[in-house]
Design a protein around this motif. Structure first.
Motif, mmCIF file in Angstrom:
data_model
loop_
_atom_site.group_PDB
_atom_site.id
_atom_site.type_symbol
_atom_site.label_atom_id
_atom_site.label_comp_id
_atom_site.label_asym_id
_atom_site.label_seq_id
_atom_site.Cartn_x
_atom_site.Cartn_y
_atom_site.Cartn_z
ATOM 1 N N ARG A 8 -10.892 -7.249 -165.539
ATOM 2 C CA ARG A 8 -10.263 -7.587 -166.814
ATOM 3 C C ARG A 8 -11.399 -8.030 -167.408
ATOM 4 N NH1 ARG A 8 -4.749 -7.853 -169.580
ATOM 5 N NH2 ARG A 8 -4.158 -6.306 -168.874
ATOM 6 N N GLY A 42 -9.344 -7.219 -174.551
ATOM 7 C CA GLY A 42 -10.799 -7.022 -174.412
ATOM 8 C C GLY A 42 -12.287 -6.352 -174.769
ATOM 9 N N ASN A 77 -7.799 -3.054 -170.389
ATOM 10 C CA ASN A 77 -7.711 -3.820 -171.648
ATOM 11 C C ASN A 77 -8.454 -4.037 -171.897
ATOM 12 O OD1 ASN A 77 -5.428 -5.097 -173.232
ATOM 13 N ND2 ASN A 77 -6.746 -6.807 -172.427
ATOM 14 N N VAL A 78 -9.506 -2.824 -172.144
ATOM 15 C CA VAL A 78 -10.135 -2.559 -173.752
ATOM 16 C C VAL A 78 -10.522 -2.377 -175.003
ATOM 17 C CG1 VAL A 78 -12.961 -1.603 -173.495
ATOM 18 C CG2 VAL A 78 -11.539 -1.876 -171.471
#
Ligand code: S3P
Length: 446
Positions: free
Chosen positions: A22, A247, A271-272
């Motif tokens: 992450r 992110g 979580n981009v």
């Protein structure tokens, strides 16, 4: 301003990047979250805030002007705002460090307050042009005394009431757009920004989350060309909310390129943020033949988000359409590294803006990549790179990173794809946007 301590670092080839990682919260969204929460009356809760030096500069400034900002035991940030127009005159100069976003957005926000504020920064920030925000904010009534006309240190005298304007952006810049929109929050009447080329839209999205009526339209006037218009009717009330910061795609890009380049890699970056005004790098890397899959597409905090699965791929050089530049404006340094290892030639153009980032990113990357064995030609508005078709770069250094976090991380990635490793003169600026980068890289590439 304290003296900067240089910290050299050498990046050597490592094993494939595997597993799940992450990256920290989005820098652009984190700045805005703190600023907007400081303007809402009541408590805003922020999850996933980037705890980098740039964002700390924004937090410190908002505290100096009366906001209460604290981290709770669960790691969330709690902000008690003072209301639009309720900021206090800062008693000391606002120290902006390396952060252009803090500076330009705060200049906008404070321009419609009837007080003085001064802004200082490090050597990199003090060399960056501020005329782009001084021009519209002067039209709104604020006045500025700046070193050399448009450089930090800057002393600003805000205007209250400020004058609403209609402003057509002469450069594609989300920072300039946001500066005018933030000044509009405390300005009576309708302020409109006309944006001929779309830039990141986090300000518009997040202002709506804080209850501000943001009117998005098209410029259909006689001279209009259907450009996007963004209008705010001030003064505004802002209501607190609960936010989750996704992110940062700009941070994820370093790991995506590293995984594409290092044989055997198969990495999931969780979580981009994939806001379409930010995801250009992934589109270009795919066009080069990169295997980047989006998994579990979802929405977080009003922003599109996915997990990215990135596998080692043989890349091919491409001609990058300059129209995509605003959606990957911070990712060119690492794209140049990918291009240096691709098969064939990559041509970029229309990138004059890169010369006024934390460093002159065309000159700095051309020098750094050439020094470690890549084939680079620097042009006025872009780089042309002759790739090695997957053959590792020779390596070397230390290369000059010029107080620019993204140059440092890009050359770290180049080190992984080299024979002898790449040394950089200074890893300290990485902490502005990506604290934990070195550890995460070591963990992903065991
Ligand atoms: C940013 C906008 C971009 C980008 C910067 C962050 C923002 O600058 O380079 O890192 O948060 O609005 P410009 O809008 O000046 O291109």
């Amino acid at each position: 301003m304290s003296a900067h301590r240089f910290s050299t670092h050498r990046f050597v080839p490592q094993g494939p990047l595997t597993g799940r990682i992450r990256v920290p919260g989005d820098k652009s969204i984190s700045h805005r979250a703190l600023m907007f929460a400081s303007l809402a009356i009541g408590e805003t809760l922020i999850d996933g805030l980037l705890e980098g030096e740039d964002v700390h500069a924004t937090a410190r400034a908002m505290q100096q002007m009366g906001a209460r900002i604290e981290k709770d035991e669960a790691g969330r940030w709690r902000v008690h705002g003072v209301g639009v127009g309720g900021l206090l005159e800062p008693a000391v100069p606002l120290e902006m460090g390396n952060s252009g976003t803090s500076t330009r957005l705060l200049m906008g926000l404070l321009a419609s307050h009837g007080f003085q504020a001064s802004f200082t920064g490090d050597a990199s920030l003090s060399a960056r042009p501020m005329a782009r925000v001084i021009a519209p904010l002067s039209q709104m009534g604020a006045s500025f005394t700046a070193r050399g006309g448009d450089r930090l240190p800057i002393l600003m005298e805000g205007a209250h009431p400020a004058v609403p304007i209609t402003y057509r952006l002469p450069v594609a810049s989300a920072q300039v757009k946001s500066a005018v929109l933030l000044a509009a929050l405390n300005t009576p009447g309708i302020t409109t920004v006309i944006e001929p080329v779309p830039t990141r839209d986090h300000t518009e999205r997040m202002l709506s989350a804080f209850g501000v009526d943001v009117t998005i339209g098209e410029d259909n006037t006689e001279d209009g060309d259907g450009a996007r218009t963004i209008a705010i009717h001030g003064p505004c009330d802002m209501t607190p909310c609960t936010l989750t910061v996704p992110g940062d795609p700009s941070s994820a890009a370093f790991f995506a390129v590293a995984a594409l380049l290092v044989p055997g890699s198969d990495l999931v970056i969780e979580n981009v943020g994939l806001n379409p005004t930010r995801d250009g790098i992934f589109r270009v890397l795919r066009a080069m033949g990169g295997s980047i899959e989006e998994l579990e597409c979802r929405e977080v905090g009003g922003e599109p988000v996915a997990d990215l699965r990135v596998r080692h791929s043989a890349l091919k050089g491409v001609e990058v359409d300059s129209a995509i530049a605003p959606s990957m404006i911070d990712e060119f340094p690492v794209l140049f590294v990918a291009a240096a290892l691709a098969e064939g030639r990559t041509v970029t153009s229309g990138l004059e803006e890169l010369r006024v980032k934390e460093s002159d990113r065309l000159a700095t990357m051309a020098a750094a990549l050439s020094a470690v064995g890549a084939g680079v030609e620097e042009r006025a508005d872009g780089l042309v790179i002759e790739g090695s078709a997957g053959r590792p770069l020779a390596g070397g250094g230390p290369v000059a990173t010029r107080l620019d976090h993204r140059i440092a991380m890009s050359m770290a990635v180049a080190g992984l794809a080299s024979t002898d490793g790449v040394a950089i003169d200074d890893a300290a600026p990485i902490a502005t946007s990506f604290p934990g980068f070195l550890k995460l890289l070591a963990r992903a590439a065991q």
